[in-house]
Write a protein that holds these residues in place. Structure first.
Motif, PDB file in Angstrom:
ATOM      1  N   PRO A  29     -58.641  -4.483 -46.076  1.00  0.00           N
ATOM      2  CA  PRO A  29     -57.540  -3.961 -46.888  1.00  0.00           C
ATOM      3  C   PRO A  29     -57.989  -3.693 -48.316  1.00  0.00           C
ATOM      4  O   PRO A  29     -58.791  -4.447 -48.888  1.00  0.00           O
ATOM      5  CB  PRO A  29     -56.492  -5.080 -46.826  1.00  0.00           C
ATOM      6  N   GLU A  30     -57.471  -2.610 -48.867  1.00  0.00           N
ATOM      7  CA  GLU A  30     -57.889  -2.208 -50.203  1.00  0.00           C
ATOM      8  C   GLU A  30     -57.577  -3.289 -51.237  1.00  0.00           C
ATOM      9  O   GLU A  30     -58.308  -3.459 -52.211  1.00  0.00           O
ATOM     10  CB  GLU A  30     -57.190  -0.892 -50.578  1.00  0.00           C
ATOM     11  N   ILE A  31     -56.526  -4.053 -51.020  1.00  0.00           N
ATOM     12  CA  ILE A  31     -56.132  -5.077 -51.984  1.00  0.00           C
ATOM     13  C   ILE A  31     -57.206  -6.139 -52.145  1.00  0.00           C
ATOM     14  O   ILE A  31     -57.280  -6.817 -53.172  1.00  0.00           O
ATOM     15  CB  ILE A  31     -54.786  -5.725 -51.554  1.00  0.00           C
ATOM     16  N   ALA A  32     -58.072  -6.303 -51.146  1.00  0.00           N
ATOM     17  CA  ALA A  32     -59.089  -7.359 -51.196  1.00  0.00           C
ATOM     18  C   ALA A  32     -60.292  -6.976 -52.033  1.00  0.00           C
ATOM     19  O   ALA A  32     -61.034  -7.857 -52.481  1.00  0.00           O
ATOM     20  CB  ALA A  32     -59.538  -7.716 -49.777  1.00  0.00           C
ATOM     21  N   VAL A  33     -60.509  -5.681 -52.276  1.00  0.00           N
ATOM     22  CA  VAL A  33     -61.773  -5.265 -52.896  1.00  0.00           C
ATOM     23  C   VAL A  33     -61.599  -4.293 -54.059  1.00  0.00           C
ATOM     24  O   VAL A  33     -62.550  -4.080 -54.813  1.00  0.00           O
ATOM     25  CB  VAL A  33     -62.696  -4.628 -51.839  1.00  0.00           C
ATOM     26  N   ALA A  34     -60.425  -3.710 -54.224  1.00  0.00           N
ATOM     27  CA  ALA A  34     -60.284  -2.609 -55.178  1.00  0.00           C
ATOM     28  C   ALA A  34     -59.884  -3.103 -56.565  1.00  0.00           C
ATOM     29  O   ALA A  34     -59.490  -4.259 -56.766  1.00  0.00           O
ATOM     30  CB  ALA A  34     -59.240  -1.607 -54.665  1.00  0.00           C
ATOM     31  N   LEU A  76     -42.687 -11.113 -53.030  1.00  0.00           N
ATOM     32  CA  LEU A  76     -42.765  -9.792 -52.416  1.00  0.00           C
ATOM     33  C   LEU A  76     -43.443  -9.881 -51.050  1.00  0.00           C
ATOM     34  O   LEU A  76     -44.360 -10.684 -50.854  1.00  0.00           O
ATOM     35  CB  LEU A  76     -43.554  -8.825 -53.308  1.00  0.00           C
ATOM     36  N   ALA A  77     -43.000  -9.038 -50.141  1.00  0.00           N
ATOM     37  CA  ALA A  77     -43.511  -9.067 -48.767  1.00  0.00           C
ATOM     38  C   ALA A  77     -44.785  -8.239 -48.662  1.00  0.00           C
ATOM     39  O   ALA A  77     -44.841  -7.225 -47.968  1.00  0.00           O
ATOM     40  CB  ALA A  77     -42.450  -8.544 -47.804  1.00  0.00           C
ATOM     41  N   LEU A  78     -45.825  -8.676 -49.371  1.00  0.00           N
ATOM     42  CA  LEU A  78     -47.113  -7.996 -49.268  1.00  0.00           C
ATOM     43  C   LEU A  78     -47.847  -8.483 -48.024  1.00  0.00           C
ATOM     44  O   LEU A  78     -47.855  -9.690 -47.741  1.00  0.00           O
ATOM     45  CB  LEU A  78     -47.958  -8.283 -50.508  1.00  0.00           C
ATOM     46  N   PRO A  79     -48.494  -7.594 -47.288  1.00  0.00           N
ATOM     47  CA  PRO A  79     -49.240  -8.044 -46.105  1.00  0.00           C
ATOM     48  C   PRO A  79     -50.315  -9.067 -46.428  1.00  0.00           C
ATOM     49  O   PRO A  79     -50.588  -9.969 -45.649  1.00  0.00           O
ATOM     50  CB  PRO A  79     -49.855  -6.751 -45.557  1.00  0.00           C
ATOM     51  N   ASP A  80     -50.946  -8.931 -47.596  1.00  0.00           N
ATOM     52  CA  ASP A  80     -51.932  -9.906 -48.076  1.00  0.00           C
ATOM     53  C   ASP A  80     -51.691 -10.118 -49.555  1.00  0.00           C
ATOM     54  O   ASP A  80     -51.430  -9.155 -50.295  1.00  0.00           O
ATOM     55  CB  ASP A  80     -53.367  -9.404 -47.865  1.00  0.00           C
ATOM     56  N   PRO A  81     -51.800 -11.354 -50.050  1.00  0.00           N
ATOM     57  CA  PRO A  81     -51.639 -11.566 -51.490  1.00  0.00           C
ATOM     58  C   PRO A  81     -52.830 -11.003 -52.250  1.00  0.00           C
ATOM     59  O   PRO A  81     -53.953 -10.979 -51.731  1.00  0.00           O
ATOM     60  CB  PRO A  81     -51.591 -13.095 -51.610  1.00  0.00           C
ATOM     61  N   PRO A  82     -52.618 -10.539 -53.466  1.00  0.00           N
ATOM     62  CA  PRO A  82     -53.756 -10.043 -54.250  1.00  0.00           C
ATOM     63  C   PRO A  82     -54.677 -11.198 -54.625  1.00  0.00           C
ATOM     64  O   PRO A  82     -54.201 -12.297 -54.930  1.00  0.00           O
ATOM     65  CB  PRO A  82     -53.093  -9.432 -55.497  1.00  0.00           C
ATOM     66  N   PRO A  83     -55.992 -10.996 -54.612  1.00  0.00           N
ATOM     67  CA  PRO A  83     -56.912 -12.053 -55.041  1.00  0.00           C
ATOM     68  C   PRO A  83     -56.614 -12.463 -56.486  1.00  0.00           C
ATOM     69  O   PRO A  83     -56.416 -11.619 -57.361  1.00  0.00           O
ATOM     70  CB  PRO A  83     -58.295 -11.398 -54.922  1.00  0.00           C
TER      71      PRO A  83
END
Length: 852
Positions: free
Chosen positions: A363-368, A388-395
């Motif tokens: 997922p882009e949230i993990a690396v961008a 918020l219902a994010l599929p993955d939390p931001p690092p």
């Protein structure tokens, strides 16, 4: 009816279940393999059953336009009637539009401006598996709107390969997930041909081994011979597409070679999506992986690579890197071959290698870079993303860096809440750094030039030239590359309008947060190179760079990272650069400069005003203290002068640093200092606290205390060499212990002969006294130290000073060892007394007088 105009594709079988789930639960997940018709059949069916507007969100513009055109064609209408679309810089809708296809980024912007979405009944989030940041935000914001403002707003998340059960729990709850509807594929079979290359290097940064591209071109030729139909070739980026096109150039006389990627004009993209009179080879990036139907395609050649964003948080550098595609992506790509009939996919890797691929794309949230993402969160009122219902939390680290950047731009306050300036930046619709450059640069170099340069720096324009930004700017102005110039001018027009609109959002005077200093009329007439450099510096002040050696290719950026020009660059020789694009290959400490412009120091000072500061540097350098007054632009030194009066505490810190680096040998250790240190070590061994530790580590750790008076006046290394170490060490002793030191660990001990002999405390567990044997006559037992706790080890010496015995039990020695020593030595030293009973004999330091 809208649905009657559609073709009979597998998804039609589940349309009743989809509409029922949305009516009953308000949200649902639709899993439909490629070719089942989810993108073109579901929206018209929803428009029949729900009264309001149906908004379809696609991750990519080319897919959004293509989906709208396909649905309009099925209805026999032009785009902009019942079905329309809206993407950045291009909108075709009308008063009768019921179905609107938008990009997820545009949907996020709409939600920020109008969370109610009052005219919308259903939102279809298509291709959720791609996990772009905008897709994650759209999902989270819509879920939030449904919970707080619009419980009647219906949401359908659709994909071919997404983790359905997990997504269903995100849209609902773990205890009550939303319904999952699955459309079974009855598409055409796709045969898999494994076509691994010979030895090739794995991708490294942006680099793809040319041998792999040779193999892809050879596989295309093989597929043309072995299979019928048009070919769709998947490559990671535009550069690789151009390279393979060159390798296939000799085929142009009998077929069409058509590139397809996100940086093309809509005209060129549409050309690749239309059937042709001749056989076609469409060379595409991941834009063709999902949603799009490229007509006539029966063969897919997959290079097996993807291009994804990576962010170096420590250096503030972002880059695209080439990585192996995931299994889910490979499945999506293969499915393109079976849309219109039986097909075949040539995979340029082996079956065992396929089994080792990641199941899903990262997922882009993990690396961008999360700067834009964090600004959207702040504008939404959830700066830390909680709730918020994010599929993955931001690092956490990436979000913290993003918040720090936004704070520096004045876009958020110390608590992460968006400021009026932040809303103006968000309204531009560009990366916050570029938006800041546009807004602040417009009043300095003019809105027209600011928009042109920022458009050049945006992802919307693929300039494809060298590393000289101004040369690329001039090339675009000349129109020599018509397609690139058209894209650039369209983006510049959009940015000009955005800048003018944003100026109405907030009065940016006084400024919210740090900003560049105001520029006078003379600076407003900056030439193009300095104007471009100013705008780059406003966007990326930490990338303002100063050459390390005159005429060299190596630079140091204000952020502290080294950067290198490529050999042959037209920028070599420049003292200052404003670097727009740089990336760092894995395993390298420095960065490669990809795009930059020459500037001067005044422009660097202006653009990097927030990084300007003066400081006094006093440090241990080499083998002594060095003091200087510095003017810095981040890590760059602009001026270096001797200080008028160095700060005392800084000198002390530097001297202590020198002590820690060099060690206690910086001090001059006299015999008495060594002796005192050994005696203190003996007392520490015998008593422990409160006697001080005097190991090297302990003395260095406590140096600020026991060397305090000397440090208060010292300025350099030579001053430390003059310290009276013995006197300084005594400062470590509490006064009761200082008073008893000579009693418990005397420096010298008196022996029966009257001599005062020095005790050797080198071994704190066994202090040694070296004494001639005749001087100990009369002693029955060896002396003891530390209130009788520790016996002294006697090294008994011959009259010539040579050891003859070692003992700490003198009484036993007199009884058992002395007789043998006496027998050995009395003949060798006849003039010395050798009494039979040494315990009663008179001790002496002298020899007996010679008989006459």
């Amino acid at each position: 009816m809208l649905a009657d105009a559609s073709t009979d594709l597998p998804v039609r079988q589940v349309l009743p279940a989809v509409t029922s789930a949305l009516r009953d639960s308000g949200a649902a997940v639709l899993i439909a393999p490629p070719g089942t018709g989810k993108t073109t059949l579901v929206p018209p069916a929803l428009a029949e059953r729900f009264a309001g507007r149906i908004v379809v969100a696609q991750p990519r513009r080319v897919a959004a336009r293509a989906a709208a055109r396909r649905m309009a064609a099925l209805l026999g209408e032009p785009v902009g009637a019942t079905v329309g679309y809206a993407v950045r810089g291009d909108r075709r809708t009308g008063p009768d539009t019921r179905i609107e296809v938008v990009t997820t980024g545009l949907l996020v912007q709409r939600l920020q401006h109008d969370p109610d979405l009052g005219d919308t009944d259903v939102i279809l989030l298509d291709e959720c598996h791609e996990r772009h940041l905008d897709s994650d935000l759209a999902l989270a914001f819509i879920t939030d709107v449904r919970a707080a403002l619009r419980p009647d707003l219906r949401l359908l998340a659709a994909s071919a390969t997404v983790e359905a059960d997990r997504l269903a729990m995100i849209l609902g709850t773990p205890q009550q997930p939303v319904p999952v509807i699955r459309a079974e594929s009855v598409g055409h079979p796709v045969a898999i041909v494994w076509a691994p290359p010979g030895p090739v290097d794995p991708p490294y940064g942006l680099r793809v081994d040319p041998r792999l591209l040779d193999h892809v071109a050879a596989t295309v030729r093989r597929a043309l011979r072995e299979a019928d139909g048009d070919l769709l070739v998947f490559l990671p980026g535009g550069g690789e597409i151009d390279s393979v096109c060159r390798r296939l150039a000799d085929l142009r006389d009998r077929l069409d070679l058509l590139p397809l990627h996100g940086r093309q004009s809509s005209r060129d993209q549409d050309a690749a999506l239309r059937p042709g009179a001749r056989r076609r080879v469409v060379l595409a990036t991941a834009v063709a992986e999902s949603s799009l139907t490229v007509p006539g395609v029966r063969v897919v050649v997959d290079a097996g690579l993807s291009r994804t964003a990576r962010t170096d948080l420590g250096r503030g550098l972002g880059a695209l890197v080439t990585v192996p595609a995931s299994q889910a992506s490979a499945t999506q790509r293969a499915g393109r071959a079976g849309r219109e009939g039986p097909g075949v996919v040539y995979r340029c890797w082996s079956a065992p290698a396929h089994d080792r691929l990641a199941p899903y794309p990262e997922p882009e949230i993990a690396v961008a870079d999360l700067t834009s993402f964090a600004l959207q969160l702040a504008c939404w009122g959830h700066p830390d993303a909680t709730g918020l219902a994010l599929p993955d939390p931001p690092p956490a680290a990436a979000l913290r860096v993003a918040r720090t950047t936004l704070l520096a731009l004045g876009a958020v306050d110390q608590d992460g809440r968006v400021t009026p300036r932040g809303r103006a930046i968000a309204a531009v619709g560009a990366h916050p750094r570029l938006a800041r450059a546009l807004l602040d640069g417009a009043e300095r170099v003019g809105t027209h030039r600011a928009a042109e340069v920022v458009a050049l720096l945006s992802d919307e324009v693929g300039i494809g030239g060298g590393d000289d930004l101004v040369a690329n700017w001039r090339r675009l102005r000349s129109g020599v590359d018509v397609a690139a110039t058209d894209r650039w001018r369209a983006e510049a027009r959009r940015l000009r309008s955005a800048a003018e609109a944003a100026a109405q959002v907030v009065d940016r005077s006084p400024r919210q947060g740090p900003s560049a200093r105001q520029i006078g009329p003379a600076e407003a007439a900056l030439p193009d190179d300095l104007a471009a450099g100013l705008l780059v510096g406003l966007a990326y002040p930490e990338r303002l760079a100063l050459v390390r050696q005159p005429g060299g290719t190596s630079y140091l950026m204000a952020g502290g990272t080294a950067a290198e020009l490529r050999p042959g660059s037209a920028l070599i020789g420049a003292r200052w650069l404003a670097i727009a694009v740089a990336d760092r290959a894995p395993g390298r400490s420095g960065a490669q400069i990809r795009l930059a412009t020459v500037i001067d120091e005044d422009t660097a000072r202006t653009a990097g005003a927030a990084l300007l500061h003066s400081e006094q540097e006093v440090a241990w350098s080499g083998d002594d203290v060095v003091a200087r007054d510095l003017e810095r632009l981040g890590a760059l030194i602009l001026a270096d002068r001797p200080p008028a009066r160095p700060e005392r505490e800084r000198i002390v810190d530097a001297l202590l640093d020198g002590l820690n680096r060099v060690g206690l040998s910086l001090l001059s250790w006299s015999t008495s200092a060594h002796s005192l240190r050994a005696r203190l070590a003996f007392c520490r061994q015998a008593y422990d606290d409160p006697w001080p530790e005097v190991t090297d580590e302990a003395l260095l750790a406590a140096a600020r205390r026991w060397l305090a008076p000397e440090l208060a006046t010292a300025r350099r290394r030579a001053d430390l060499s003059r310290v009276d170490v013995a006197a300084a060490l005594r400062r470590l002793l509490p006064w009761p212990q200082a008073a008893r030191l000579d009693e418990l660990a005397p420096e010298r001990i008196g022996v029966p002969s009257g001599s005062q002999l020095r005790v050797d405390y080198s071994d704190p567990e066994a202090p040694v006294l070296a004494v001639k044997l005749q001087e100990t006559f009369g002693w029955r037992t060896a002396p003891r130290l530390a209130e009788g706790r520790v016996p002294v080890v006697l090294h008994l010496l011959s009259p010539a000073g040579r050891p003859v015995a070692v003992t700490s039990d003198l009484e036993s020695f007199w009884r058992t060892g002395y007789a043998q020593v006496r027998a050995e030595l009395r003949g060798r030293y006849p003039r010395h007394p050798w009494p039979a009973d040494p315990t009663t004999a008179v001790p002496t330091r002298r020899v007996q007088p010679r008989r006459r």
